[in-house]
Design a protein around this motif. Sequence first.
Motif, PDB file in Angstrom:
ATOM      1  N   THR B  12     101.352  16.325  19.036  1.00 41.01           N
ATOM      2  CA  THR B  12     101.661  16.374  17.580  1.00 41.01           C
ATOM      3  C   THR B  12     102.324  15.187  17.095  1.00 41.01           C
ATOM      4  N   LYS B  13     103.281  14.886  17.876  1.00 43.21           N
ATOM      5  CA  LYS B  13     104.226  13.870  17.179  1.00 43.21           C
ATOM      6  C   LYS B  13     103.297  12.329  17.308  1.00 43.21           C
ATOM      7  N   ILE B  14     102.664  12.418  18.301  1.00 44.23           N
ATOM      8  CA  ILE B  14     102.073  11.214  18.268  1.00 44.23           C
ATOM      9  C   ILE B  14     100.991  11.086  17.149  1.00 44.23           C
ATOM     10  N   PHE B  15     100.320  12.462  16.843  1.00 46.00           N
ATOM     11  CA  PHE B  15      99.405  12.386  15.757  1.00 46.00           C
ATOM     12  C   PHE B  15      99.973  11.913  14.517  1.00 46.00           C
ATOM     13  N   PHE B  16     101.513  12.557  14.371  1.00 45.38           N
ATOM     14  CA  PHE B  16     102.057  12.154  13.098  1.00 45.38           C
ATOM     15  C   PHE B  16     102.127  10.577  12.852  1.00 45.38           C
ATOM     16  N   ILE B  17     102.572   9.959  14.073  1.00 52.08           N
ATOM     17  CA  ILE B  17     102.735   8.568  14.078  1.00 52.08           C
ATOM     18  C   ILE B  17     101.290   7.627  13.629  1.00 52.08           C
ATOM     19  N   HIS B  18     100.424   8.317  14.115  1.00 51.87           N
ATOM     20  CA  HIS B  18      99.088   7.723  13.908  1.00 51.87           C
ATOM     21  C   HIS B  18      98.769   7.979  12.484  1.00 51.87           C
ATOM     22  N   LEU B  19      99.177   9.192  11.947  1.00 47.43           N
ATOM     23  CA  LEU B  19      98.890   9.346  10.574  1.00 47.43           C
ATOM     24  C   LEU B  19      99.461   8.476   9.843  1.00 47.43           C
TER      25      LEU B  19
END
Lengths: 140, 283
Positions: B12-19
Amino acid sequence: MTEKKSEDKKDAPKKSRKTPFWELVIAAAGLFLVVVATGTTLYRAMTEETTPPQIKVSFASSEPSGDGYLVKFRVVNSGNQTAAAVTIEGELKNGTESVETSSATLTYAPANSERRGGLYFSKNPQQFDLQIRATGYEEP
Amino acid sequence: MNSEAKPKRSDTKIFFIHLARAFGGAMLFSFPLLMTMEMWFLGFYMNGWRLTLFTLLTVPLLIGLSYYDGFETTSSVWDDTIDTFVAYAVGFVVSIVLLSLFGVINLQMTIGEIVGKVLIQTIIGSFGAMFAQSLLVGDQEESKESASRKRQASYFGELFLMAVGALFLSMSVAPTEEMILISYRMSDWHTLALIAFTLLLMHAFAYAVEFRGHEKTKSPDKSFLNVFLRFTVVGYAIALLISFYILWTFGSIDDMALAEMLKTTVVLAFPAAIGAAASRFIL
């Protein structure tokens, strides 16, 4: 040890990453937007008959401004085609005699929309008969 | 057990970085068009059918782009599809926020006008979000993987990337009045010269890429004719087709004589060709 490492390596790219919850939520929002966006534009494209621009100019307010007077007007285009370079002309009349004319050009009067503008007069519009109308446009 | 709970959270954290990266990409790439008045005007006079078609075409293009080069490394078509809609949502938010800040949309306008202005910009924003990976490179690991995927791109994959590059670069100038104006200024000789120059430029790019070894299955034959026919000519044809499609979509060449239409297409094909050629470098 070494065996396990190589196994991990092999495993990693194969294993499908579990999609995080928030990613799904945002993707769902995106899908919703695509569907709504194409749906509404398609609906409008299908149902709208192309009617030419129907421009109605109405008086909004008048006030002293600078050396003269400012008359603000509202332009409503109720047709569903956009008119570009709409020229607006205002005329002050004393009976049948024309006292003063002023004009303004609106870059666009979008379909089914409203735009505002103003005309300047040197004489007080309240003492005369004021007529405002659109005199022409260009197809965008 | 312990390690099972952890990756979930970090995913989830990685996703938000990508977002966040996607938002950066969307702004970086869409601000020129968000600040172009012809684009605002298109929002209210653009043909509804064409806007719908354009939006629908964006989806498969983004899925393909996500495969080669999204803001996340993807492992399946499902992932690519999800990323596509995330990119669209990002494009939408960026368009709405920036257009509001610029005062281009406000609540006194009709819904139709606001929606039109936002939707056309959303397309560009979503491409920008998808491009984020290549421009705002973060993870070394990831860029390596998608780079290798690009290196493995088949011939058709390369053509696809060229088309996306052409679309993206031409889109940023296509709606402007200048495209038509330039074509009015050019004589037929100018047009021919521009075609020749564009081909030359594309060939230089194609040649350079060929020697960089972008394609995995490098053809042993790197003769002038081989590269010229396989990439330069095909790439230019793609650039012309994309330019024509974009001009048609924006309604810039409606009711023009065929010769004038062609001239305007050649003008727009110049940036499109640069985009197509450079896509094999950048994307």
